[in-house]
Scaffold this motif. Structure first.
Motif, PDB file in Angstrom:
ATOM      1  N   LYS A   1     -87.637  -3.781 -70.666  1.00  0.00           N
ATOM      2  CA  LYS A   1     -87.635  -5.175 -71.103  1.00  0.00           C
ATOM      3  C   LYS A   1     -87.314  -6.125 -69.948  1.00  0.00           C
ATOM      4  CE  LYS A   1     -86.189  -3.753 -75.727  1.00  0.00           C
ATOM      5  NZ  LYS A   1     -85.107  -3.758 -76.745  1.00  0.00           N
ATOM      6  N   LEU A   2     -86.588  -5.630 -68.946  1.00  0.00           N
ATOM      7  CA  LEU A   2     -86.206  -6.481 -67.818  1.00  0.00           C
ATOM      8  C   LEU A   2     -87.352  -6.720 -66.842  1.00  0.00           C
ATOM      9  CD1 LEU A   2     -82.643  -5.136 -66.858  1.00  0.00           C
ATOM     10  CD2 LEU A   2     -83.205  -7.234 -68.092  1.00  0.00           C
ATOM     11  N   PHE A   3     -88.143  -5.688 -66.552  1.00  0.00           N
ATOM     12  CA  PHE A   3     -89.185  -5.818 -65.538  1.00  0.00           C
ATOM     13  C   PHE A   3     -90.125  -7.005 -65.793  1.00  0.00           C
ATOM     14  CE2 PHE A   3     -88.334  -1.485 -63.851  1.00  0.00           C
ATOM     15  CZ  PHE A   3     -88.377  -1.791 -62.497  1.00  0.00           C
ATOM     16  N   PRO A   4     -90.707  -7.147 -66.995  1.00  0.00           N
ATOM     17  CA  PRO A   4     -91.623  -8.276 -67.202  1.00  0.00           C
ATOM     18  C   PRO A   4     -90.954  -9.635 -66.998  1.00  0.00           C
ATOM     19  CG  PRO A   4     -91.828  -6.657 -68.971  1.00  0.00           C
ATOM     20  CD  PRO A   4     -90.621  -6.280 -68.177  1.00  0.00           C
ATOM     21  N   LEU A   5     -89.679  -9.754 -67.382  1.00  0.00           N
ATOM     22  CA  LEU A   5     -88.969 -11.014 -67.211  1.00  0.00           C
ATOM     23  C   LEU A   5     -88.795 -11.344 -65.728  1.00  0.00           C
ATOM     24  CD1 LEU A   5     -86.212 -10.670 -69.963  1.00  0.00           C
ATOM     25  CD2 LEU A   5     -88.224 -12.155 -70.012  1.00  0.00           C
ATOM     26  N   PHE A   6     -88.383 -10.352 -64.958  1.00  0.00           N
ATOM     27  CA  PHE A   6     -88.184 -10.589 -63.537  1.00  0.00           C
ATOM     28  C   PHE A   6     -89.510 -10.868 -62.825  1.00  0.00           C
ATOM     29  CE2 PHE A   6     -83.978  -9.004 -64.327  1.00  0.00           C
ATOM     30  CZ  PHE A   6     -83.197  -9.561 -63.327  1.00  0.00           C
ATOM     31  N   GLN A   7     -90.561 -10.152 -63.207  1.00  0.00           N
ATOM     32  CA  GLN A   7     -91.862 -10.370 -62.576  1.00  0.00           C
ATOM     33  C   GLN A   7     -92.400 -11.753 -62.881  1.00  0.00           C
ATOM     34  OE1 GLN A   7     -93.721  -6.792 -64.114  1.00  0.00           O
ATOM     35  NE2 GLN A   7     -93.702  -5.831 -62.099  1.00  0.00           N
ATOM     36  N   ALA A   8     -91.989 -12.321 -64.009  1.00  0.00           N
ATOM     37  CA  ALA A   8     -92.410 -13.675 -64.363  1.00  0.00           C
ATOM     38  C   ALA A   8     -91.489 -14.736 -63.757  1.00  0.00           C
ATOM     39  CB  ALA A   8     -92.433 -13.822 -65.885  1.00  0.00           C
ATOM     40  N   GLY A   9     -90.508 -14.299 -62.963  1.00  0.00           N
ATOM     41  CA  GLY A   9     -89.577 -15.236 -62.357  1.00  0.00           C
ATOM     42  C   GLY A   9     -88.489 -15.703 -63.297  1.00  0.00           C
TER      43      GLY A   9
ATOM     44  N   THR B   1     -78.974  -7.824 -60.712  1.00  0.00           N
ATOM     45  CA  THR B   1     -79.913  -8.940 -60.838  1.00  0.00           C
ATOM     46  C   THR B   1     -80.435  -9.355 -59.465  1.00  0.00           C
ATOM     47  OG1 THR B   1     -78.811  -9.754 -62.838  1.00  0.00           O
ATOM     48  CG2 THR B   1     -80.159 -11.330 -61.629  1.00  0.00           C
ATOM     49  N   ALA B   2     -79.542  -9.448 -58.480  1.00  0.00           N
ATOM     50  CA  ALA B   2     -79.954  -9.811 -57.128  1.00  0.00           C
ATOM     51  C   ALA B   2     -80.892  -8.756 -56.535  1.00  0.00           C
ATOM     52  CB  ALA B   2     -78.728  -9.995 -56.235  1.00  0.00           C
ATOM     53  N   ALA B   3     -80.600  -7.458 -56.789  1.00  0.00           N
ATOM     54  CA  ALA B   3     -81.451  -6.386 -56.264  1.00  0.00           C
ATOM     55  C   ALA B   3     -82.843  -6.436 -56.895  1.00  0.00           C
ATOM     56  CB  ALA B   3     -80.803  -5.025 -56.534  1.00  0.00           C
ATOM     57  N   MET B   4     -82.917  -6.712 -58.176  1.00  0.00           N
ATOM     58  CA  MET B   4     -84.220  -6.850 -58.836  1.00  0.00           C
ATOM     59  C   MET B   4     -85.020  -7.968 -58.181  1.00  0.00           C
ATOM     60  SD  MET B   4     -84.860  -4.751 -61.515  1.00  0.00           S
ATOM     61  CE  MET B   4     -85.769  -5.596 -62.812  1.00  0.00           C
ATOM     62  N   GLY B   5     -84.375  -9.075 -57.912  1.00  0.00           N
ATOM     63  CA  GLY B   5     -85.050 -10.195 -57.256  1.00  0.00           C
ATOM     64  C   GLY B   5     -85.563  -9.834 -55.879  1.00  0.00           C
ATOM     65  N   ARG B   6     -84.748  -9.103 -55.107  1.00  0.00           N
ATOM     66  CA  ARG B   6     -85.170  -8.714 -53.748  1.00  0.00           C
ATOM     67  C   ARG B   6     -86.372  -7.779 -53.789  1.00  0.00           C
ATOM     68  NH1 ARG B   6     -79.559  -8.210 -53.036  1.00  0.00           N
ATOM     69  NH2 ARG B   6     -79.660  -5.943 -53.210  1.00  0.00           N
ATOM     70  N   VAL B   7     -86.302  -6.756 -54.621  1.00  0.00           N
ATOM     71  CA  VAL B   7     -87.373  -5.755 -54.660  1.00  0.00           C
ATOM     72  C   VAL B   7     -88.668  -6.352 -55.203  1.00  0.00           C
ATOM     73  CG1 VAL B   7     -88.107  -3.567 -55.673  1.00  0.00           C
ATOM     74  CG2 VAL B   7     -85.764  -3.825 -54.852  1.00  0.00           C
ATOM     75  N   LEU B   8     -88.573  -7.198 -56.215  1.00  0.00           N
ATOM     76  CA  LEU B   8     -89.769  -7.765 -56.847  1.00  0.00           C
ATOM     77  C   LEU B   8     -90.186  -9.098 -56.235  1.00  0.00           C
ATOM     78  CD1 LEU B   8     -88.931  -6.963 -60.588  1.00  0.00           C
ATOM     79  CD2 LEU B   8     -90.412  -5.684 -59.035  1.00  0.00           C
ATOM     80  N   HIS B   9     -89.392  -9.580 -55.246  1.00  0.00           N
ATOM     81  CA  HIS B   9     -89.701 -10.842 -54.558  1.00  0.00           C
ATOM     82  C   HIS B   9     -89.837 -11.993 -55.552  1.00  0.00           C
ATOM     83  CE1 HIS B   9     -90.292  -8.392 -50.995  1.00  0.00           C
ATOM     84  NE2 HIS B   9     -91.205  -7.681 -51.637  1.00  0.00           N
TER      85      HIS B   9
ATOM     86  N   ILE C   1     -79.506   1.338 -56.173  1.00  0.00           N
ATOM     87  CA  ILE C   1     -80.291   0.557 -57.126  1.00  0.00           C
ATOM     88  C   ILE C   1     -81.650   0.165 -56.577  1.00  0.00           C
ATOM     89  CG2 ILE C   1     -79.259  -1.653 -56.447  1.00  0.00           C
ATOM     90  CD1 ILE C   1     -80.415  -0.532 -59.977  1.00  0.00           C
ATOM     91  N   GLU C   2     -81.744  -0.178 -55.310  1.00  0.00           N
ATOM     92  CA  GLU C   2     -83.045  -0.630 -54.786  1.00  0.00           C
ATOM     93  C   GLU C   2     -84.047   0.525 -54.787  1.00  0.00           C
ATOM     94  OE1 GLU C   2     -83.335  -3.118 -51.444  1.00  0.00           O
ATOM     95  OE2 GLU C   2     -81.701  -4.453 -52.058  1.00  0.00           O
ATOM     96  N   SER C   3     -83.620   1.727 -54.428  1.00  0.00           N
ATOM     97  CA  SER C   3     -84.553   2.862 -54.442  1.00  0.00           C
ATOM     98  C   SER C   3     -84.928   3.216 -55.881  1.00  0.00           C
ATOM     99  CB  SER C   3     -83.944   4.082 -53.726  1.00  0.00           C
ATOM    100  OG  SER C   3     -82.828   4.608 -54.428  1.00  0.00           O
ATOM    101  N   ALA C   4     -83.991   3.070 -56.814  1.00  0.00           N
ATOM    102  CA  ALA C   4     -84.297   3.358 -58.223  1.00  0.00           C
ATOM    103  C   ALA C   4     -85.318   2.360 -58.763  1.00  0.00           C
ATOM    104  CB  ALA C   4     -83.015   3.324 -59.045  1.00  0.00           C
ATOM    105  N   ILE C   5     -85.159   1.093 -58.404  1.00  0.00           N
ATOM    106  CA  ILE C   5     -86.115   0.060 -58.867  1.00  0.00           C
ATOM    107  C   ILE C   5     -87.485   0.322 -58.265  1.00  0.00           C
ATOM    108  CG2 ILE C   5     -86.688  -2.392 -58.802  1.00  0.00           C
ATOM    109  CD1 ILE C   5     -83.620  -2.910 -58.746  1.00  0.00           C
ATOM    110  N   ARG C   6     -87.538   0.659 -56.976  1.00  0.00           N
ATOM    111  CA  ARG C   6     -88.832   0.937 -56.326  1.00  0.00           C
ATOM    112  C   ARG C   6     -89.494   2.152 -56.958  1.00  0.00           C
ATOM    113  NH1 ARG C   6     -85.880  -0.603 -51.515  1.00  0.00           N
ATOM    114  NH2 ARG C   6     -86.646  -2.632 -50.782  1.00  0.00           N
ATOM    115  N   ALA C   7     -88.693   3.168 -57.298  1.00  0.00           N
ATOM    116  CA  ALA C   7     -89.249   4.362 -57.919  1.00  0.00           C
ATOM    117  C   ALA C   7     -89.881   4.040 -59.270  1.00  0.00           C
ATOM    118  CB  ALA C   7     -88.162   5.419 -58.095  1.00  0.00           C
ATOM    119  N   ALA C   8     -89.323   3.032 -59.953  1.00  0.00           N
ATOM    120  CA  ALA C   8     -89.854   2.643 -61.266  1.00  0.00           C
ATOM    121  C   ALA C   8     -91.130   1.822 -61.118  1.00  0.00           C
ATOM    122  CB  ALA C   8     -88.813   1.866 -62.052  1.00  0.00           C
TER     123      ALA C   8
END
Length: 297
Positions: free
Chosen positions: A177-185, A236-244, A290-297
């Motif tokens: 549920k988090l990924f689409p929200l972060f990808q939409a900014g 939250t900050a790590a999600m922002g960094r990985v997903l730009h 966390i950053e490697s886990a997010i990238r793996a996803a």
């Protein structure tokens, strides 16, 4: 583990489906426990909430893995849905454990699902498998859930509990549920963001279950969480960094409580859980941060 026959309940869920893919890729025969009439020899009928399982279909299984249960985050926690969450786990586990205990040729190992919710609110305090259960709906559920496996353990079957953290994956769970929200900014910290989230990549979740299946002597509870829990603000900050994407927003705690009801306590609560026993057993995380886990996803 040599090529084996392994029964999996909850095989259609996020973790179960990934586990089944991993096992079949390595040549294991997987028997799926299903609610409908079996369509092939690889399916066995069961009714977890009714406490019934076709025990004959488990014959020849070297291991049984139970990951079944109604989704904790799928909907608001009404009294009726809380009853369903409980019955789907406790009654299903009881049925499987009793079936395993009654088998003439018993499985070598029974791995049962559980959750880091066992510990409840921990604040900044680090907890491991030696820590006591917390209080509230989820801790009490986890205690009862694990306790329902007693018949298998009493029958001499090696029994382990997987106390899973928040699974970092695109296909389901909280992160789905988090990924689409972060990808939409629209990514945002929740509440003040100081609460600890104990996470684990889907890859490491499956690898940990397989490690427990494969390693003789591993029994009892195992926290399946990455070694370093982080605060919601840090994640939250790590999600922002990985997903730009920007992470400028915050969802106030009162809004979360209004939208989610009692479940908001789980979102805003702090769980600083570490995998002490898993690491001591020799398990190595492929995605420990966390950053490697997010990238793996």
């Amino acid at each position: 583990m040599e090529r084996s026959r392994i029964a999996v309940a909850g095989a259609s869920g996020l973790i179960g489906s990934a586990l089944v893919r991993s096992l079949t890729a390595d040549g294991h025969e997987v028997v799926r426990l299903v609610r409908h009439e079996p369509r092939s020899k690889s399916e066995v009928r069961w009714d977890p909430e009714g406490g019934r399982v076709d025990a004959a279909g488990l014959a020849g299984c070297d291991a049984v893995v139970n990951l079944a249960g109604a989704g904790v985050g799928d909907r608001r926690w009404t009294d009726a849905y809380k009853a369903r969450i409980r019955s789907s786990r406790v009654l299903g586990t009881t049925a499987l454990a009793e079936a395993v205990a009654a088998m003439d040729e018993k499985p070598r190992v029974f791995v049962n699902g559980s959750a880091m919710g066992y510990y409840g609110e921990t604040g900044d305090r680090i907890v491991d498998e030696d820590s006591p259960a917390g209080s509230g709906f989820l801790p009490e559920l986890c205690v009862e859930w694990e306790g329902a496996a007693a018949p298998a353990r009493a029958a001499g079957v090696r029994t382990a509990f997987v106390r899973t953290g928040l699974v970092v994956a695109r296909g389901g769970g909280a992160w789905g549920k988090l990924f689409p929200l972060f990808q939409a900014g629209l990514g945002a910290r929740l509440g003040d963001g100081r609460q600890y989230w104990s996470y684990v990549s889907l890859h490491d979740e499956v690898a940990a279950i397989r490690h427990i299946l494969d390693t003789d002597g591993l029994a009892g509870p195992f926290n399946v969480t990455a070694p370093t829990p982080l605060t919601n603000r840090e994640i939250t900050a790590a999600m922002g960094r990985v997903l730009h994407r920007p992470t400028l927003f915050a969802v106030p705690a009162p809004v979360l409580r209004a939208v989610l009801g009692e479940m908001a306590g789980d979102v805003l609560g702090s769980a600083r859980v570490v995998p002490k026993r898993l690491l001591e057993s020799g398990f190595t995380f492929a995605f420990p941060d966390i950053e490697s886990a997010i990238r793996a996803a």
